[in-house]
Design a protein around this motif. Structure first.
Motif, PDB file in Angstrom:
ATOM      1  N   VAL A  65       0.858  -1.189   0.000  1.00  0.00           N
ATOM      2  CA  VAL A  65       0.000   0.000   0.000  1.00  0.00           C
ATOM      3  C   VAL A  65       0.890   1.233   0.000  1.00  0.00           C
ATOM      4  N   THR A  66       0.570   2.195  -0.874  1.00  0.00           N
ATOM      5  CA  THR A  66       1.329   3.442  -0.918  1.00  0.00           C
ATOM      6  C   THR A  66       0.397   4.618  -0.654  1.00  0.00           C
ATOM      7  N   ARG A  67       0.801   5.460   0.271  1.00  0.00           N
ATOM      8  CA  ARG A  67       0.047   6.685   0.608  1.00  0.00           C
ATOM      9  C   ARG A  67       0.798   7.871   0.021  1.00  0.00           C
ATOM     10  N   PHE A  68       0.154   8.585  -0.912  1.00  0.00           N
ATOM     11  CA  PHE A  68       0.806   9.701  -1.595  1.00  0.00           C
ATOM     12  C   PHE A  68       0.430  11.030  -0.936  1.00  0.00           C
ATOM     13  N   SER A 217       6.274  11.077   4.564  1.00  0.00           N
ATOM     14  CA  SER A 217       7.383  10.968   5.521  1.00  0.00           C
ATOM     15  C   SER A 217       8.601  10.265   4.940  1.00  0.00           C
ATOM     16  N   GLY A 218       8.424   9.585   3.824  1.00  0.00           N
ATOM     17  CA  GLY A 218       9.509   8.825   3.229  1.00  0.00           C
ATOM     18  C   GLY A 218       9.785   7.512   3.934  1.00  0.00           C
ATOM     19  N   GLU A 219       8.904   7.123   4.866  1.00  0.00           N
ATOM     20  CA  GLU A 219       9.107   5.909   5.647  1.00  0.00           C
ATOM     21  C   GLU A 219       8.375   4.714   5.036  1.00  0.00           C
ATOM     22  N   THR A 220       8.885   3.532   5.361  1.00  0.00           N
ATOM     23  CA  THR A 220       8.253   2.279   4.955  1.00  0.00           C
ATOM     24  C   THR A 220       8.016   1.437   6.205  1.00  0.00           C
ATOM     25  N   PHE A 221       6.826   0.872   6.311  1.00  0.00           N
ATOM     26  CA  PHE A 221       6.453   0.062   7.468  1.00  0.00           C
ATOM     27  C   PHE A 221       6.065  -1.335   6.985  1.00  0.00           C
ATOM     28  N   VAL A 222       6.500  -2.349   7.727  1.00  0.00           N
ATOM     29  CA  VAL A 222       6.192  -3.736   7.364  1.00  0.00           C
ATOM     30  C   VAL A 222       5.476  -4.400   8.533  1.00  0.00           C
ATOM     31  N   TYR A 223       4.366  -5.095   8.225  1.00  0.00           N
ATOM     32  CA  TYR A 223       3.583  -5.780   9.253  1.00  0.00           C
ATOM     33  C   TYR A 223       3.412  -7.248   8.866  1.00  0.00           C
ATOM     34  N   CYS A 224       3.797  -8.127   9.768  1.00  0.00           N
ATOM     35  CA  CYS A 224       3.632  -9.562   9.528  1.00  0.00           C
ATOM     36  C   CYS A 224       3.674 -10.294  10.863  1.00  0.00           C
ATOM     37  N   TYR A 225       2.701 -11.162  11.101  1.00  0.00           N
ATOM     38  CA  TYR A 225       2.647 -11.990  12.311  1.00  0.00           C
ATOM     39  C   TYR A 225       2.591 -13.452  11.866  1.00  0.00           C
ATOM     40  N   GLU A 226       3.716 -14.132  11.982  1.00  0.00           N
ATOM     41  CA  GLU A 226       3.806 -15.510  11.503  1.00  0.00           C
ATOM     42  C   GLU A 226       2.824 -16.434  12.222  1.00  0.00           C
ATOM     43  N   ASN A 227       2.602 -16.193  13.518  1.00  0.00           N
ATOM     44  CA  ASN A 227       1.678 -17.025  14.292  1.00  0.00           C
ATOM     45  C   ASN A 227       0.385 -16.289  14.629  1.00  0.00           C
ATOM     46  N   GLY A 228       0.059 -15.289  13.843  1.00  0.00           N
ATOM     47  CA  GLY A 228      -1.233 -14.627  13.949  1.00  0.00           C
ATOM     48  C   GLY A 228      -1.555 -14.058  15.311  1.00  0.00           C
ATOM     49  N   ILE A 229      -2.737 -14.402  15.828  1.00  0.00           N
ATOM     50  CA  ILE A 229      -3.248 -13.775  17.048  1.00  0.00           C
ATOM     51  C   ILE A 229      -2.429 -14.147  18.287  1.00  0.00           C
ATOM     52  N   VAL A 230      -1.742 -15.275  18.267  1.00  0.00           N
ATOM     53  CA  VAL A 230      -0.909 -15.655  19.411  1.00  0.00           C
ATOM     54  C   VAL A 230       0.278 -14.695  19.535  1.00  0.00           C
ATOM     55  N   ASP A 231       0.942 -14.403  18.430  1.00  0.00           N
ATOM     56  CA  ASP A 231       2.056 -13.444  18.448  1.00  0.00           C
ATOM     57  C   ASP A 231       1.568 -12.061  18.866  1.00  0.00           C
ATOM     58  N   TYR A 232       0.386 -11.708  18.441  1.00  0.00           N
ATOM     59  CA  TYR A 232      -0.201 -10.403  18.784  1.00  0.00           C
ATOM     60  C   TYR A 232      -0.417 -10.283  20.295  1.00  0.00           C
ATOM     61  N   ILE A 233      -0.969 -11.328  20.904  1.00  0.00           N
ATOM     62  CA  ILE A 233      -1.195 -11.292  22.349  1.00  0.00           C
ATOM     63  C   ILE A 233       0.129 -11.292  23.107  1.00  0.00           C
TER      64      ILE A 233
END
Length: 438
Positions: A65-68, A217-233
């Motif tokens: 996703v790119t925000r201009f 802002s020129g920044e890049t953000f990456v989101y990934c949870y390999e174990n889904g909701i368990v990693d989130y908690i």
């Protein structure tokens, strides 16, 4: 000069219908829930949803996703590529059906497993409605050995479908558009919104990688949870939890009524107890259920029932003490539910609540069973849970009693001259002139 107060006669010619892009451009709130910033944000989510559905079917594991800076947005996925060429069955081009026809799409047969089984997109509205509500909308598709391009302005296609032979490394769909300020009162979607949405989608789509590029802002953000909701908690509770994280998962089939079709349901539930943080989040087909609905009712019913039963069995209630409420549990609870179904009854197009009766019943029964086993097999942890919930309950009751007592005390100390405005203090010492009238 007299004012002309005559009104146009209300007759047979008074009824009209909106056509084409005006169905969305003049009434965006019907589709997006609002003509303000919330509606504009939801239009983005409609496009993102289609890419997520494609990835969940196993086609591509990255969404970008790119925000201009000019408030335009781009979403690219590496799925199979949107079919935009001629559809012999419908005798129309697929791009017309997807981007220019409300209630047209490839997700109506998901219960039979024809295309998308657990679909976030559902009604065949999102892509068309977002295109209609945009200042411009560009589509580039790589599939079938071709590069396809489409361009729309204010809901109207310009130039038809461009198609050329092309070599590419993998199939892909790229959609870039700018929400129209003439449709929405505000199109300045903040960076925080994109960050929050993409993080939530990474949580409930384990292993799917979301890349957010912010031109401002020129920044890049990456989101990934390999174990889904368990990693989130784990991320939320850190070292503050006083129980281990519990994770339950199951699949089932059922129907909302005897004469309704049977459908598939998958559910994941993860929770732990924590004295410093509490959280309750529900997702269905990866849509964040802000208002909960069926999963919320199921969780509350199951937790109150099983914990109350455990307290009674262990004799922890004082004599004549009232039973616990969910508020007492929620004070120390971190819980996330991630469910999917092939038939979903959303409260409306914005998908913030679901109403499926079977999902509620199945989730209640499943969670009750798992909690009963957990409390029996984990005596030390369950004792900690019971003791903490009773502390929460008794603290709440004590605070409520204190509040009522203070209110009574303050009310009792107010004299009648302050409580009734028509009573005033006497201004004479002559007893013959001091009277009260009732």
């Amino acid at each position: 000069m007299t004012k002309d107060t005559r009104k146009t006669e209300y007759g047979n010619e008074s009824i009209s219908s909106l056509k084409g892009a005006d169905r969305v451009r003049l009434r965006p709130g019907v589709i997006f829930g609002s003509d303000g910033l919330d509606g504009c944000q939801h239009s983005f989510f409609e496009i993102l949803s289609n890419s997520i559905d494609e990835a969940r079917e196993g086609h591509g594991n990255v969404i970008e996703v790119t925000r201009f800076t000019d408030h335009s947005i781009m979403v690219q996925d590496w799925g199979r590529g949107l079919p935009v060429d001629y559809n012999t069955k419908e005798e129309r081009y697929n791009w017309e059906l997807v981007y220019c026809e409300l209630y047209a799409g490839g997700k109506y047969q998901n219960n039979s497993g024809e295309n998308y089984e657990y679909s976030l997109g559902l009604n065949g509205l999102g892509a068309c409605a977002t295109q209609y509500s945009s200042e411009y909308f560009d589509v580039t598709v790589f599939r079938d050995g071709y590069k396809y391009r489409l361009h729309f302005e204010k809901g109207e296609n310009i130039g038809g479908l461009s198609k050329e032979k092309c070599k590419y490394e993998q199939t892909s769909t790229i959609q870039k558009w700018k929400p129209d300020i003439q449709v929405f009162t505000d199109i300045s979607i903040p960076l925080e919104y994109f960050q929050t949405v993409l993080k939530k989608q990474a949580v409930v789509n384990a292993g799917l990688r979301f890349i957010l590029k912010d031109e401002e802002s020129g920044e890049t953000f990456v989101y990934c949870y390999e174990n889904g909701i368990v990693d989130y908690i784990k991320e939320i509770t850190r070292e503050d939890g006083f129980t281990e994280i519990q994770f339950y998962e199951t699949s089932t089939k059922g129907r909302d009524r005897e004469d309704k079709p049977e459908y598939k349901v998958k559910m994941q539930i993860a929770f732990c107890f924590n004295n410093h943080t509490n959280l309750l989040e529900y997702y269905h087909n990866s849509s964040f259920l802000e208002y909960g609905g069926a999963p919320d009712k199921a969780v509350k019913n199951a937790l109150v029932y099983e914990i109350d039963k455990c307290i009674k069995n262990r004799g922890k209630y004082n004599k004549d003490e009232a039973k616990i409420t969910f508020a007492d549990i929620e004070d120390s609870l971190i819980l996330v539910v991630n469910s999917f179904s092939t038939v979903t009854s959303y409260e409306n197009q914005t998908k913030k609540s679901i109403t499926n009766r079977f999902i509620q019943e199945a989730m209640t029964d499943f969670l009750k069973q798992q909690l009963e086993i957990y409390f029996i097999e984990n005596k030390i942890e369950s004792d900690k849970i019971v003791e903490q919930i009773l502390v929460n309950k008794r603290s709440r009751e004590t605070a409520e009693k204190t509040r009522i007592n203070i209110k009574k005390k303050l009310s009792g100390s107010v004299d009648i001259s302050n409580r009734v405005k028509k009573f005033v203090d006497c201004r004479t010492k002559d007893l013959l002139k001091r009277e009260i009238y009732i």
